[in-house]
Design an enzyme around this catalytic site. Structure first.
Site, PDB file in Angstrom:
ATOM      1  N   GLY A 178       0.720  -1.363   0.022  1.00 38.88           N
ATOM      2  CA  GLY A 178      -0.082  -0.073  -0.044  1.00 38.88           C
ATOM      3  C   GLY A 178       0.675   1.231   0.048  1.00 38.88           C
ATOM      4  O   GLY A 178       0.161   2.323   0.510  1.00 38.88           O
ATOM      5  N   SER A 179       2.028   1.124  -0.543  1.00 30.81           N
ATOM      6  CA  SER A 179       2.794   2.504  -0.242  1.00 30.81           C
ATOM      7  C   SER A 179       2.215   3.546  -1.439  1.00 30.81           C
ATOM      8  O   SER A 179       2.250   4.720  -1.248  1.00 30.81           O
ATOM      9  CB  SER A 179       4.433   2.288  -0.853  1.00 30.81           C
ATOM     10  OG  SER A 179       4.598   1.814  -2.150  1.00 30.81           O
ATOM     11  N   ASN A 180       1.733   2.942  -2.481  1.00 27.36           N
ATOM     12  CA  ASN A 180       1.011   3.965  -3.476  1.00 27.36           C
ATOM     13  C   ASN A 180      -0.074   4.515  -2.964  1.00 27.36           C
ATOM     14  O   ASN A 180      -0.497   5.917  -3.184  1.00 27.36           O
ATOM     15  CB  ASN A 180       0.862   3.265  -4.834  1.00 27.36           C
ATOM     16  CG  ASN A 180       2.126   2.939  -5.834  1.00 27.36           C
ATOM     17  OD1 ASN A 180       2.468   3.783  -6.347  1.00 27.36           O
ATOM     18  ND2 ASN A 180       2.523   1.953  -5.740  1.00 27.36           N
ATOM     19  N   LYS A 182      -7.721 -14.053 -11.713  1.00 29.21           N
ATOM     20  CA  LYS A 182      -8.970 -13.074 -11.992  1.00 29.21           C
ATOM     21  C   LYS A 182      -9.966 -13.169 -10.777  1.00 29.21           C
ATOM     22  O   LYS A 182      -9.747 -14.154  -9.789  1.00 29.21           O
ATOM     23  CB  LYS A 182      -9.367 -13.442 -13.282  1.00 29.21           C
ATOM     24  CG  LYS A 182     -10.003 -14.827 -13.561  1.00 29.21           C
ATOM     25  CD  LYS A 182     -10.539 -14.962 -14.745  1.00 29.21           C
ATOM     26  CE  LYS A 182     -11.405 -16.309 -14.926  1.00 29.21           C
ATOM     27  NZ  LYS A 182     -12.023 -16.711 -16.285  1.00 29.21           N
ATOM     28  N   MET A 202      -3.616  -7.715  -7.714  1.00 33.05           N
ATOM     29  CA  MET A 202      -2.845  -8.979  -8.454  1.00 33.05           C
ATOM     30  C   MET A 202      -3.911  -9.704  -9.383  1.00 33.05           C
ATOM     31  O   MET A 202      -3.718 -10.855  -9.470  1.00 33.05           O
ATOM     32  CB  MET A 202      -2.037  -9.582  -7.649  1.00 33.05           C
ATOM     33  CG  MET A 202      -1.104  -8.842  -6.822  1.00 33.05           C
ATOM     34  SD  MET A 202       0.269  -8.337  -7.933  1.00 33.05           S
ATOM     35  CE  MET A 202       1.204  -9.568  -8.524  1.00 33.05           C
ATOM     36  N   ARG A 203      -5.038  -9.053  -9.629  1.00 29.88           N
ATOM     37  CA  ARG A 203      -6.144  -9.651 -10.381  1.00 29.88           C
ATOM     38  C   ARG A 203      -6.217  -9.125 -11.863  1.00 29.88           C
ATOM     39  O   ARG A 203      -6.372  -7.681 -11.856  1.00 29.88           O
ATOM     40  CB  ARG A 203      -7.387  -9.897  -9.758  1.00 29.88           C
ATOM     41  CG  ARG A 203      -7.228 -10.359  -8.228  1.00 29.88           C
ATOM     42  CD  ARG A 203      -7.501 -11.861  -8.090  1.00 29.88           C
ATOM     43  NE  ARG A 203      -7.048 -12.311  -7.048  1.00 29.88           N
ATOM     44  CZ  ARG A 203      -7.325 -13.691  -6.840  1.00 29.88           C
ATOM     45  NH1 ARG A 203      -7.764 -14.423  -7.618  1.00 29.88           N
ATOM     46  NH2 ARG A 203      -6.629 -14.212  -5.682  1.00 29.88           N
ATOM     47  N   HIS A 252       2.590   0.366 -13.307  1.00 33.59           N
ATOM     48  CA  HIS A 252       3.567  -0.712 -13.413  1.00 33.59           C
ATOM     49  C   HIS A 252       4.945  -0.471 -13.350  1.00 33.59           C
ATOM     50  O   HIS A 252       5.444   0.727 -13.924  1.00 33.59           O
ATOM     51  CB  HIS A 252       3.196  -1.339 -14.970  1.00 33.59           C
ATOM     52  CG  HIS A 252       4.094  -2.687 -15.147  1.00 33.59           C
ATOM     53  ND1 HIS A 252       3.667  -3.876 -14.678  1.00 33.59           N
ATOM     54  CD2 HIS A 252       5.086  -2.851 -15.764  1.00 33.59           C
ATOM     55  CE1 HIS A 252       4.385  -4.804 -14.938  1.00 33.59           C
ATOM     56  NE2 HIS A 252       5.500  -4.261 -15.655  1.00 33.59           N
TER      57      HIS A 252
HETATM   58  C1  GRF Z   1       3.902  -1.313  -7.230  1.00 33.97           C
HETATM   59  O1  GRF Z   1       5.254  -1.389  -7.575  1.00 33.97           O
HETATM   60  C2  GRF Z   1       2.941  -0.981  -8.640  1.00 33.97           C
HETATM   61  O2  GRF Z   1       3.903  -0.748  -9.811  1.00 33.97           O
HETATM   62  C3  GRF Z   1       2.716  -2.585  -8.753  1.00 33.97           C
HETATM   63  O3  GRF Z   1       2.441  -2.850  -7.598  1.00 33.97           O
HETATM   64  C4  GRF Z   1       3.208  -2.468  -6.806  1.00 33.97           C
HETATM   65  C5  GRF Z   1       2.257  -2.081  -5.772  1.00 33.97           C
HETATM   66  O4  GRF Z   1       3.135  -1.415  -4.337  1.00 33.97           O
HETATM   67  N1  GRF Z   1       1.598  -2.880  -9.939  1.00 33.97           N
HETATM   68  P1  GRF Z   1       2.441  -0.747  -3.339  1.00 33.97           P
HETATM   69  O5  GRF Z   1       1.340  -1.972  -2.858  1.00 33.97           O
HETATM   70  O6  GRF Z   1       1.686   0.364  -3.557  1.00 33.97           O
HETATM   71  O7  GRF Z   1       3.382  -0.624  -2.245  1.00 33.97           O
END
Ligand code: GRF
Length: 203
Positions: A20-22, A73, A100-101, A119
């Site tokens: 969840g860093s994003n 999926k 991841m789906r 990505h």
């Molecule tokens: C990120 O590296 C993103 O590019 C990929 O999954 C990762 C998710 O990271 N699709 P986080 O859970 O947001 O830390």
């Protein structure tokens, strides 16, 4: 003046399976007024995912929704449950952050043109899993980050923005991925902000 004072706030629905860093970067950019939105709901297909604890910590509504029996999926019922949860939260943009789906027909039709993903490579190079490892194994000197609209394929939708990351001689998969994630956390909120401004202009 912060952007949030110029335009009405939009709502985001964030889907993730990882740490969840994003999500944190996006939510904090919203709080600072750099992105004219609020994260309305966080959904995960992983019960113990860090993204759910981050949502809890941030005070954002969050739910685990079981993906059903498939590995890559959502089954039909799960797909409907995700669509319903996002509709109930009235989200303007669906933000995939490590979900991841693979999302297909019904889901993409429900939020047409409003599903984005990030990505960890310069697509179309290295789609799929552990893109930073693929880049290291291939020996490229530069990889990076891509934000793109989601279509029916894997990491193949129209590209919105990209940012390069240099590969260093002594990089390990971990050190390279760490730098890639730092770039993600700046690029994703910025691009989401730009998409919302465009939505505002185009209605
Ligand atoms: C990120 O590296 C993103 O590019 C990929 O999954 C990762 C998710 O990271 N699709 P986080 O859970 O947001 O830390």
């Amino acid at each position: 003046m912060a952007d949030s004072e110029l335009v009405p706030p939009f709502t985001l629905g964030v889907l993730g399976s990882g740490k969840g860093s994003n999500l944190v970067a996006i939510a904090e950019a919203c709080t600072r007024g750099e992105v004219a939105a609020e994260v309305a709901i966080v959904l995960s297909d992983e019960k113990g995912a860090g993204i759910l604890s981050q949502a809890e910590r941030l005070g954002v509504a969050h739910r685990f929704i079981s993906p059903g029996d498939y590995r890559t999926k959502l089954d039909e019922n799960a797909e409907q449950a995700y669509i319903t949860a996002l509709r109930e939260a009235e989200v303007d943009l669906v933000v995939l952050a490590g979900f991841m789906r693979i999302l297909k027909g019904e889901f993409l039709r429900a939020f047409e043109g409003r599903v984005v993903n990030i990505h960890p490579s310069l697509l179309p190079s290295f789609p799929g899993l552990e893109a930073w490892k693929q880049a290291l194994d291939h020996g490229v000197k530069c990889t990076g980050v891509t934000v793109h609209y989601v279509n029916q394929g894997v990491d193949s939708g129209p590209i919105i923005a990209q940012e390069p990351v240099s590969v260093w001689e002594d990089d390990t998969p971990e050190s390279l991925y760490e730098r890639i994630q730092e770039v993600e956390q700046v690029l994703y909120p910025r691009v989401i902000g730009e998409i919302l401004k465009k939505l505002m202009r185009d209605g």
